[in-house]
Design a protein around this motif. Structure first.
Motif, PDB file in Angstrom:
ATOM      1  N   THR A 161     -33.510  -5.579  15.607  1.00  0.00           N
ATOM      2  CA  THR A 161     -34.795  -5.491  14.919  1.00  0.00           C
ATOM      3  C   THR A 161     -35.831  -6.324  15.665  1.00  0.00           C
ATOM      4  O   THR A 161     -35.657  -7.535  15.837  1.00  0.00           O
ATOM      5  CB  THR A 161     -34.691  -6.004  13.472  1.00  0.00           C
ATOM      6  N   LYS A 162     -36.896  -5.671  16.096  1.00  0.00           N
ATOM      7  CA  LYS A 162     -37.986  -6.394  16.758  1.00  0.00           C
ATOM      8  C   LYS A 162     -38.864  -7.021  15.680  1.00  0.00           C
ATOM      9  O   LYS A 162     -39.208  -6.365  14.691  1.00  0.00           O
ATOM     10  CB  LYS A 162     -38.800  -5.436  17.614  1.00  0.00           C
ATOM     11  N   VAL A 163     -39.207  -8.298  15.864  1.00  0.00           N
ATOM     12  CA  VAL A 163     -39.977  -9.000  14.835  1.00  0.00           C
ATOM     13  C   VAL A 163     -41.096  -9.816  15.465  1.00  0.00           C
ATOM     14  O   VAL A 163     -41.029 -10.214  16.635  1.00  0.00           O
ATOM     15  CB  VAL A 163     -39.086  -9.952  13.991  1.00  0.00           C
ATOM     16  N   SER A 200     -42.233  -2.730   5.988  1.00  0.00           N
ATOM     17  CA  SER A 200     -42.020  -3.931   6.811  1.00  0.00           C
ATOM     18  C   SER A 200     -40.934  -4.789   6.187  1.00  0.00           C
ATOM     19  O   SER A 200     -40.877  -4.955   4.961  1.00  0.00           O
ATOM     20  CB  SER A 200     -43.317  -4.734   6.928  1.00  0.00           C
ATOM     21  N   LYS A 201     -40.083  -5.349   7.039  1.00  0.00           N
ATOM     22  CA  LYS A 201     -38.980  -6.184   6.563  1.00  0.00           C
ATOM     23  C   LYS A 201     -39.265  -7.650   6.890  1.00  0.00           C
ATOM     24  O   LYS A 201     -39.816  -7.968   7.950  1.00  0.00           O
ATOM     25  CB  LYS A 201     -37.663  -5.742   7.211  1.00  0.00           C
ATOM     26  N   CYS A 223     -40.099 -14.259   9.833  1.00  0.00           N
ATOM     27  CA  CYS A 223     -40.309 -13.068  10.658  1.00  0.00           C
ATOM     28  C   CYS A 223     -40.700 -11.842   9.834  1.00  0.00           C
ATOM     29  O   CYS A 223     -40.323 -11.726   8.659  1.00  0.00           O
ATOM     30  CB  CYS A 223     -39.028 -12.710  11.421  1.00  0.00           C
ATOM     31  N   SER A 225     -40.691  -7.465  10.588  1.00  0.00           N
ATOM     32  CA  SER A 225     -40.314  -6.414  11.522  1.00  0.00           C
ATOM     33  C   SER A 225     -41.543  -5.679  12.043  1.00  0.00           C
ATOM     34  O   SER A 225     -42.551  -5.529  11.347  1.00  0.00           O
ATOM     35  CB  SER A 225     -39.356  -5.423  10.858  1.00  0.00           C
ATOM     36  N   ASP A 227     -42.706  -2.238  14.871  1.00  0.00           N
ATOM     37  CA  ASP A 227     -42.211  -1.041  15.561  1.00  0.00           C
ATOM     38  C   ASP A 227     -42.486  -1.073  17.052  1.00  0.00           C
ATOM     39  O   ASP A 227     -41.801  -0.426  17.839  1.00  0.00           O
ATOM     40  CB  ASP A 227     -42.859   0.219  14.960  1.00  0.00           C
ATOM     41  N   SER A 238     -42.979 -13.193  19.312  1.00  0.00           N
ATOM     42  CA  SER A 238     -42.158 -12.026  19.000  1.00  0.00           C
ATOM     43  C   SER A 238     -40.793 -12.194  19.628  1.00  0.00           C
ATOM     44  O   SER A 238     -40.637 -12.858  20.663  1.00  0.00           O
ATOM     45  CB  SER A 238     -42.828 -10.741  19.495  1.00  0.00           C
ATOM     46  N   TYR A 285     -32.515 -12.076   4.769  1.00  0.00           N
ATOM     47  CA  TYR A 285     -33.375 -10.893   4.644  1.00  0.00           C
ATOM     48  C   TYR A 285     -33.796 -10.745   3.199  1.00  0.00           C
ATOM     49  O   TYR A 285     -32.982 -10.916   2.288  1.00  0.00           O
ATOM     50  CB  TYR A 285     -32.619  -9.647   5.110  1.00  0.00           C
TER      51      TYR A 285
END
Length: 309
Positions: A161-163, A200-201, A223, A225, A227, A238, A285
């Motif tokens: 997961t990119k954050v 968004s996470k 953080c 998430s 895209d 990031s 999370y």
């Protein structure tokens, strides 16, 4: 059958810790790094200290320090021919000054005064210290640990997961106001970039779990998430939360309940699971669909990266 597997798994954990303690005892005069001791235990060096504390109830640093000082007290009492400096150097202290400070902090007097005490007086001092600190003496921690049982527990394989994140360095344990401030600042920043979405996470990633990390040096990242790549600067950055296999505990927690949830995952579940953590970070999370209403109790999922034991 599952209970037998769990018991065998915990025994493997205990055996690894015993192996480390045996090594420490024989090499007190040497530099004992986390990386070295984690390798002996076949654990990830990133999480080894946390595992050690959970199994023994004593931090790795405290155990090494205690063993050195207890051996120093024994040598002072039983071998008058050895100088205090010689004893200090033989136990891994770089100089007599650092040894003198550590010894006085523990025993309340300098080494030369301790040496001339009667055996009875020495034992009184040691008994008072042990009673005051309720020491486990490095043994497997058999005291009942408070914990909160999860609503659900599973093993999952997740994608990376990119954050985007805001990082905090310093003490944070039990400081719910700090977390609220960090989430608010990150939300304001990502909103200004127009990258906040309904799906968004939100996460909190913990970069340090070691007892050798001073509280003012602890690091965490709040953080969100994303895209695609985001241009960041200053306190915002990031990174990627790595994918792979994780143990996931799902909890309903009040602000003072987070430590009890972590206690369950690390003290109750992990040693009996047949897994050990690897070098990826632990994170929490916060499912947005479960936390729409601002209730005192939040749904939190704790992710522990795992590999087979």
């Amino acid at each position: 059958m599952m209970k037998i597997i769990f018991n065998e798994s915990r025994q493997i954990y205990i055996s690894m810790i015993n192996k480390v303690q045996d090594y420490i005892e024989k090499h007190l005069d040497e530099e004992l790094t986390v990386e070295l001791l984690a390798g002996i235990a076949s654990f990830s060096s990133f999480h080894f200290q946390r595992i050690y504390r959970q199994i023994t109830g004593e931090s790795l640093y405290s155990y090494i320090k205690r063993l050195r000082l207890e051996k120093a007290a024994f040598l002072l009492a039983t071998n008058n021919n050895r100088t205090i400096q010689d004893i200090a150097l033989s136990l891994g202290y770089s100089n007599q000054s650092s040894f003198a400070k550590a010894f006085k902090n523990k025993f309340g007097m300098n080494a030369s005064k301790f040496r001339i005490l009667s055996e009875n007086d020495r034992m009184k001092i040691i008994d008072n210290i042990n009673n005051a600190h309720d020491s486990t003496n490095g043994k497997v921690y058999d005291k009942e640990i408070d914990y909160t049982t999860p609503m659900e527990l599973s093993v999952q394989i997740i994608k990376p997961t990119k954050v985007v994140y805001i990082r905090h360095t310093g003490s944070y344990k039990g400081d719910s106001n700090l977390f609220e401030q960090l989430f608010t600042k990150l939300y304001s920043y990502t909103s200004s970039l127009d990258i906040v979405k309904k799906d968004s996470k939100w996460f909190v990633a913990y970069h340090d779990f070691g007892d050798l990390t001073m509280e003012e040096q602890l690091r965490l990242s709040v953080c969100m998430s994303i895209d695609s790549d985001v241009r960041t600067n200053g306190e915002f950055g990031s990174m990627i939360l790595e994918g792979g296999k994780y143990a996931v505990g799902r909890f309903a927690l009040k602000p003072d309940g987070y430590q009890l949830a972590w206690n369950y995952m690390l003290s109750k579940w992990l040693p009996e699971s047949g897994y050990v953590p690897d070098d990826r970070v632990f994170f929490e999370y916060y499912p947005p669909e479960d936390n729409i209403n601002h209730k005192e109790e939040k749904i939190v999922e704790i992710f522990i990266p795992i590999i087979p034991l």
